[in-house]
Design a protein around this motif. Structure first.
Motif, PDB file in Angstrom:
ATOM      1  N   UNK A 122       0.945  61.430  25.523  1.00  0.00           N
ATOM      2  CA  UNK A 122       0.974  61.917  24.220  1.00  0.00           C
ATOM      3  C   UNK A 122       0.530  63.352  24.226  1.00  0.00           C
ATOM      4  N   UNK A 123       1.404  64.257  24.508  1.00  0.00           N
ATOM      5  CA  UNK A 123       1.003  65.735  24.506  1.00  0.00           C
ATOM      6  C   UNK A 123       0.637  66.370  22.908  1.00  0.00           C
ATOM      7  N   UNK A 124       0.077  67.622  23.066  1.00  0.00           N
ATOM      8  CA  UNK A 124      -0.445  68.200  21.722  1.00  0.00           C
ATOM      9  C   UNK A 124       0.978  68.467  21.170  1.00  0.00           C
ATOM     10  N   UNK A 125       2.066  68.941  21.670  1.00  0.00           N
ATOM     11  CA  UNK A 125       3.309  69.209  21.092  1.00  0.00           C
ATOM     12  C   UNK A 125       3.795  68.111  20.410  1.00  0.00           C
ATOM     13  N   UNK A 126       3.690  66.990  21.049  1.00  0.00           N
ATOM     14  CA  UNK A 126       4.258  65.771  20.153  1.00  0.00           C
ATOM     15  C   UNK A 126       3.355  65.522  18.903  1.00  0.00           C
ATOM     16  N   UNK A 127       2.020  65.581  18.985  1.00  0.00           N
ATOM     17  CA  UNK A 127       1.303  65.359  18.066  1.00  0.00           C
ATOM     18  C   UNK A 127       1.452  66.289  16.728  1.00  0.00           C
ATOM     19  N   UNK A 128       1.882  67.570  17.053  1.00  0.00           N
ATOM     20  CA  UNK A 128       1.925  68.647  16.277  1.00  0.00           C
ATOM     21  C   UNK A 128       3.324  68.315  15.473  1.00  0.00           C
ATOM     22  N   UNK A 129       4.402  68.025  16.391  1.00  0.00           N
ATOM     23  CA  UNK A 129       5.676  67.667  15.536  1.00  0.00           C
ATOM     24  C   UNK A 129       5.604  66.345  14.767  1.00  0.00           C
ATOM     25  N   UNK A 130       5.083  65.366  15.235  1.00  0.00           N
ATOM     26  CA  UNK A 130       4.724  64.331  14.211  1.00  0.00           C
ATOM     27  C   UNK A 130       3.942  64.812  13.042  1.00  0.00           C
ATOM     28  N   UNK A 131       3.118  65.506  13.055  1.00  0.00           N
ATOM     29  CA  UNK A 131       2.225  66.001  11.830  1.00  0.00           C
ATOM     30  C   UNK A 131       3.106  66.909  11.119  1.00  0.00           C
ATOM     31  N   UNK A 132       4.030  67.667  11.634  1.00  0.00           N
ATOM     32  CA  UNK A 132       4.821  68.804  10.935  1.00  0.00           C
ATOM     33  C   UNK A 132       5.965  67.682   9.913  1.00  0.00           C
ATOM     34  N   UNK A 133       6.498  66.819  10.881  1.00  0.00           N
ATOM     35  CA  UNK A 133       7.581  66.233  10.193  1.00  0.00           C
ATOM     36  C   UNK A 133       7.128  65.205   9.036  1.00  0.00           C
ATOM     37  N   UNK A 134       5.873  64.789   9.298  1.00  0.00           N
ATOM     38  CA  UNK A 134       5.247  63.869   8.253  1.00  0.00           C
ATOM     39  C   UNK A 134       4.885  64.722   6.944  1.00  0.00           C
TER      40      UNK A 134
END
Length: 147
Positions: A122-134
């Motif tokens: 679980x990279x920082x980029x995937x966490x950022x993308x999940x938050x952004x899409x949410x």
């Protein structure tokens, strides 16, 4: 002379039927070509042994993530069973457990290898993308309350 020939033939027959590798045969490992679940599981390995035996594990990387949970039939010849309990892999590294059996009077022998896949990366980029899409779905979705 006939008795000596019969005795020699009997000895040769026994020698030829001795199992290679120290007396272990009919190995059944359900994880031979399959990885162990990343969530952990118990793997049952069975085999036939010609003598009493002991089981041990070598773990890579070292640690306490796998253990011999139960053994059956280790007090003499016959069917042997070893259950290996493997914990959930929370690391990003693939892990390998090697099961060794040592028969009385024989060398230690590798019986089964179990490989567990790496845990979630679980990279920082995937966490950022999940938050952004949410955030986008909440703001732009026509039925935002239902989302």
């Amino acid at each position: 002379m006939k008795r000596i020939t019969t005795l020699i033939l009997a000895i040769l027959a026994i020698a030829c039927t001795t199992e290679p590798g120290g007396g272990i045969s009919s190995i059944e490992n359900p994880k031979t070509d399959k990885p162990v679940s990343v969530f952990g599981e118990t793997v049952t390995v069975s085999f036939a042994a010609t003598a009493a035996w002991k089981a041990d594990l070598e773990l890579s990387p070292e640690g306490d993530w796998a253990e011999i949970y139960q053994t059956q039939g280790n007090d003499g010849p016959g069917k042997g069973v070893v259950r290996v309990k493997i914990s959930k892999n929370t690391t990003e590294t693939e892990r390998t457990a090697e099961l060794y059996i040592t028969l009385d009077g024989h060398k230690r022998e590798l019986v089964a290898t179990m490989t567990q896949t790496a845990g979630e990366n679980k990279s920082a980029m995937s966490e950022y993308l999940n938050k952004y899409m949410d955030e986008r779905l909440v703001n732009e979705y026509l039925w935002g309350d239902e989302y």
